[in-house]
Design a protein around this motif. Structure first.
Motif, PDB file in Angstrom:
ATOM      1  N   LEU A 154      29.152   2.244   6.326  1.00  0.00           N
ATOM      2  CA  LEU A 154      30.396   1.730   5.459  1.00  0.00           C
ATOM      3  C   LEU A 154      31.213   2.729   4.836  1.00  0.00           C
ATOM      4  CD1 LEU A 154      32.154  -0.869   4.754  1.00  0.00           C
ATOM      5  CD2 LEU A 154      30.215  -1.195   3.100  1.00  0.00           C
ATOM      6  N   PHE A 155      32.368   3.001   5.134  1.00  0.00           N
ATOM      7  CA  PHE A 155      33.240   3.932   4.355  1.00  0.00           C
ATOM      8  C   PHE A 155      34.424   3.385   3.792  1.00  0.00           C
ATOM      9  CE2 PHE A 155      36.267   7.333   4.710  1.00  0.00           C
ATOM     10  CZ  PHE A 155      35.636   8.538   3.805  1.00  0.00           C
ATOM     11  N   VAL A 156      34.902   3.726   2.652  1.00  0.00           N
ATOM     12  CA  VAL A 156      35.931   3.180   2.098  1.00  0.00           C
ATOM     13  C   VAL A 156      36.423   3.986   1.235  1.00  0.00           C
ATOM     14  CG1 VAL A 156      34.344   2.151   0.342  1.00  0.00           C
ATOM     15  CG2 VAL A 156      36.708   1.467   0.362  1.00  0.00           C
ATOM     16  N   GLU A 182      25.859   8.545  16.488  1.00  0.00           N
ATOM     17  CA  GLU A 182      26.171   7.677  17.484  1.00  0.00           C
ATOM     18  C   GLU A 182      26.141   6.349  16.626  1.00  0.00           C
ATOM     19  OE1 GLU A 182      23.537   7.490  20.988  1.00  0.00           O
ATOM     20  OE2 GLU A 182      24.859   8.898  22.051  1.00  0.00           O
ATOM     21  N   LEU A 183      26.658   6.597  15.370  1.00  0.00           N
ATOM     22  CA  LEU A 183      26.676   5.420  14.550  1.00  0.00           C
ATOM     23  C   LEU A 183      27.882   4.595  14.434  1.00  0.00           C
ATOM     24  CD1 LEU A 183      25.337   7.281  11.344  1.00  0.00           C
ATOM     25  CD2 LEU A 183      23.983   5.863  12.785  1.00  0.00           C
ATOM     26  N   TRP A 184      28.065   3.449  14.210  1.00  0.00           N
ATOM     27  CA  TRP A 184      29.544   2.861  14.012  1.00  0.00           C
ATOM     28  C   TRP A 184      29.938   3.167  12.641  1.00  0.00           C
ATOM     29  CZ3 TRP A 184      31.728  -0.908  17.159  1.00  0.00           C
ATOM     30  CH2 TRP A 184      31.274  -1.060  18.498  1.00  0.00           C
ATOM     31  N   VAL A 208      39.033  11.334  13.470  1.00  0.00           N
ATOM     32  CA  VAL A 208      38.031  11.664  14.473  1.00  0.00           C
ATOM     33  C   VAL A 208      38.200  10.494  15.503  1.00  0.00           C
ATOM     34  CG1 VAL A 208      35.534  11.783  15.037  1.00  0.00           C
ATOM     35  CG2 VAL A 208      36.457  12.590  12.822  1.00  0.00           C
ATOM     36  N   PRO A 209      39.240  10.801  16.504  1.00  0.00           N
ATOM     37  CA  PRO A 209      39.513   9.737  17.624  1.00  0.00           C
ATOM     38  C   PRO A 209      38.441   9.400  18.549  1.00  0.00           C
ATOM     39  CG  PRO A 209      41.564  11.288  17.411  1.00  0.00           C
ATOM     40  CD  PRO A 209      40.108  11.992  16.710  1.00  0.00           C
ATOM     41  N   GLU A 210      37.291  10.247  18.669  1.00  0.00           N
ATOM     42  CA  GLU A 210      36.295   9.831  19.425  1.00  0.00           C
ATOM     43  C   GLU A 210      35.404   8.782  18.709  1.00  0.00           C
ATOM     44  OE1 GLU A 210      37.140  12.715  18.283  1.00  0.00           O
ATOM     45  OE2 GLU A 210      35.456  14.001  18.318  1.00  0.00           O
ATOM     46  N   LEU A 211      35.729   8.244  17.441  1.00  0.00           N
ATOM     47  CA  LEU A 211      35.208   7.195  16.899  1.00  0.00           C
ATOM     48  C   LEU A 211      35.550   5.807  17.301  1.00  0.00           C
ATOM     49  CD1 LEU A 211      34.902   7.541  12.920  1.00  0.00           C
ATOM     50  CD2 LEU A 211      32.762   7.065  14.357  1.00  0.00           C
ATOM     51  N   ALA A 212      36.657   5.674  17.902  1.00  0.00           N
ATOM     52  CA  ALA A 212      37.541   4.502  18.288  1.00  0.00           C
ATOM     53  C   ALA A 212      36.875   3.350  18.904  1.00  0.00           C
ATOM     54  CB  ALA A 212      38.757   4.845  19.129  1.00  0.00           C
ATOM     55  N   ASP A 213      35.643   3.867  19.825  1.00  0.00           N
ATOM     56  CA  ASP A 213      35.026   2.545  20.263  1.00  0.00           C
ATOM     57  C   ASP A 213      33.699   2.174  19.753  1.00  0.00           C
ATOM     58  OD1 ASP A 213      33.672   4.950  20.940  1.00  0.00           O
ATOM     59  OD2 ASP A 213      33.705   4.764  23.248  1.00  0.00           O
ATOM     60  N   ARG A 214      33.491   2.923  18.396  1.00  0.00           N
ATOM     61  CA  ARG A 214      32.395   2.602  17.434  1.00  0.00           C
ATOM     62  C   ARG A 214      33.132   2.467  16.121  1.00  0.00           C
ATOM     63  NH1 ARG A 214      27.169   3.447  18.529  1.00  0.00           N
ATOM     64  NH2 ARG A 214      26.977   4.483  20.646  1.00  0.00           N
ATOM     65  N   CYS A 215      34.157   2.003  15.869  1.00  0.00           N
ATOM     66  CA  CYS A 215      34.595   1.905  14.600  1.00  0.00           C
ATOM     67  C   CYS A 215      35.436   0.429  14.250  1.00  0.00           C
ATOM     68  CB  CYS A 215      35.822   2.796  14.415  1.00  0.00           C
ATOM     69  SG  CYS A 215      36.548   2.899  12.788  1.00  0.00           S
ATOM     70  N   GLY A 237      38.943  -3.566  16.136  1.00  0.00           N
ATOM     71  CA  GLY A 237      38.031  -2.951  16.689  1.00  0.00           C
ATOM     72  C   GLY A 237      37.813  -2.805  18.276  1.00  0.00           C
ATOM     73  N   PRO A 238      36.809  -2.592  18.644  1.00  0.00           N
ATOM     74  CA  PRO A 238      36.809  -2.741  20.373  1.00  0.00           C
ATOM     75  C   PRO A 238      36.778  -4.063  20.679  1.00  0.00           C
ATOM     76  CG  PRO A 238      34.973  -1.115  19.398  1.00  0.00           C
ATOM     77  CD  PRO A 238      35.586  -1.889  18.272  1.00  0.00           C
ATOM     78  N   GLN A 239      37.214  -4.292  22.026  1.00  0.00           N
ATOM     79  CA  GLN A 239      37.471  -6.035  22.350  1.00  0.00           C
ATOM     80  C   GLN A 239      36.338  -6.803  22.159  1.00  0.00           C
ATOM     81  OE1 GLN A 239      40.487  -6.702  23.336  1.00  0.00           O
ATOM     82  NE2 GLN A 239      41.520  -4.759  24.217  1.00  0.00           N
ATOM     83  N   ASP A 240      35.009  -6.329  22.364  1.00  0.00           N
ATOM     84  CA  ASP A 240      33.713  -7.019  22.497  1.00  0.00           C
ATOM     85  C   ASP A 240      33.496  -7.412  20.938  1.00  0.00           C
ATOM     86  OD1 ASP A 240      33.039  -4.452  22.017  1.00  0.00           O
ATOM     87  OD2 ASP A 240      31.319  -4.299  23.189  1.00  0.00           O
TER      88      ASP A 240
END
Ligand SMILES: Cc1ncc(COP(=O)(O)O)c(C=O)c1O
Length: 383
Positions: A154-156, A182-184, A208-215, A237-240
């Motif tokens: 959790l980042f704020v 591989e953390l969200w 860090v754009p690589e985070l996009a599918d886990r953010c 967030g990601p669609q699912d």
């Protein structure tokens, strides 16, 4: 909120209480936003149910605003409009966590985070920081707290309660570490526009754009546009994840009140001039409160770079005698200060750290000066 309620009750009973407790702007919502809501009240379209996930126009506007302010490109289908950022926090964890999953939470933390994590069956794992680092956690501290069960960071930034803001380099380093393991990341960006001096806001998913599918990004109009009572926030967030959170919201609360959504649409599609004007006032009050707090013996106040809170350490005051009492904790000190100086502050215990107080500077300049002066006079009696 409990401290604020007690301060308001004392005020209603005729006591001249000065409140540093509330986590909300003292400004009214800007006129053009209110006018949009008035128009919405008169339009029968908004007297009916609308899609549970939010008005399509607002979802589009939030996607456009996210690109404008964060440089993060998302589709409207990745946005869920929620009843405030608070509901977005709950739904993010409900969607992400399985029982026993661990979430790294940097302390001092906003009071709701551990409760939201526990309600979703997860375990908050606290990463402690203090005034010596300006309440910033580094990758080494996060790594020391990581286990096989760690699922989410959790980042704020900017932070409630400390006002701490991570530099772009620090944000990128933490984001890369999350990708590596591989953390969200759930990133709460609700104070994005309230940064001061040389500090700047950096969205971790842009760094860090690589985070996009886990953010999952949590945000809302409450703090930026002085709209805490309207209850509009969102998650991205990601669609699912968005689909799962939308299902949950559909059964829990359905759509956010349409009038509030139309107001939020005016807010996020408008320019940022009203926000800049409020920010300037907070910046002035920030300088005043920090200067005055640093003059109080036993109080140490790192410079807050964002949000509208100061988070001084009061450890140098604890254990000393003031008016026949000897407060041993920040909670006891806050009680004494409320009774003897009629000044309301939130004890650090509410944010997972003892020995601190949170003081919101979203109050009038005169009250701010009077309140800190009273605090100074009382604390100066400590023997
Ligand atoms: C860090 C943080 N995130 C989210 C929220 C939620 O705000 P709201 O539910 O009013 O949109 C708050 C409110 O205090 C906050 O301080």
């Amino acid at each position: 909120m409990a401290v604020d309620a007690r301060a308001k009750a004392l005020k209603a009973a005729g006591k001249p209480v000065i409140g540093f407790g509330a986590g909300e702007p003292d400004f009214p919502t800007p006129d053009y936003i209110v006018e949009a809501a008035v128009g919405a009240c008169r339009d029968p379209r908004w007297h009916r149910y609308t899609p549970a996930g939010g008005l399509p126009a607002l979802k589009e506007a939030v996607a456009a605003k996210t690109l404008r302010d964060s440089g993060f490109e998302v589709a409207a289908s990745q946005v869920l409009i929620t009843n405030g950022g608070k509901q977005a926090v709950y739904e993010a964890f409900a969607a992400l966590l399985d029982p026993g999953d661990e979430v790294l939470v940097i302390a001092p933390y906003w009071t709701t985070y551990p409760e939201a994590i526990r309600l979703a069956g997860g375990s908050p794992v606290v990463v402690m920081t203090d005034e010596s680092s300006g309440y910033l956690a580094d990758v080494a501290a996060l790594e020391a707290a990581r286990t096989e069960r760690t699922k989410v960071l959790l980042f704020v930034s900017p932070s409630n309660p400390t006002g701490a803001v991570y530099s772009p380099e620090q944000v990128a380093e933490i984001g890369r570490w999350a990708v590596e393991h591989e953390l969200w990341v759930v990133t709460d960006e609700i104070y994005e526009h309230l940064v001061y001096g040389d500090a700047s806001f950096t969205s971790i998913v842009t760094a860090v754009p690589e985070l996009a599918d886990r953010c999952v990004v949590v945000n809302g109009v409450a703090k930026t546009y002085a709209m805490t009572g309207w209850r509009v926030g969102w998650l991205i967030g990601p669609q699912d994840v968005v689909k799962a959170a939308t299902n949950l919201q559909s059964h829990a609360t359905s759509n956010v009140a349409n009038v509030s959504q139309v107001a939020a649409l005016a807010a996020v599609t408008g320019d940022l001039s009203a926000v800049a004007a409020m920010r300037e006032v907070y910046e002035r009050r920030r300088s005043t409160i920090v200067r005055m707090l640093r003059d109080i013996p036993g109080v140490e106040c790192p410079e807050p770079l964002g949000a509208f809170y100061a988070y001084p350490s009061v450890k140098g005051v604890l254990g000393r005698e003031i008016r026949g009492r000897r407060p041993a904790t920040s909670a006891e000190l806050c009680e004494l200060v409320l009774e003897e100086a009629e000044v309301a502050m939130v004890p650090g215990e509410a944010f997972g750290t003892q020995g601190y107080v949170r003081m919101s500077y979203a109050l009038g300049d005169d009250d701010l000066v009077e309140g800190v002066t009273r605090l100074h006079k009382l604390v100066a009696e400590a023997r």
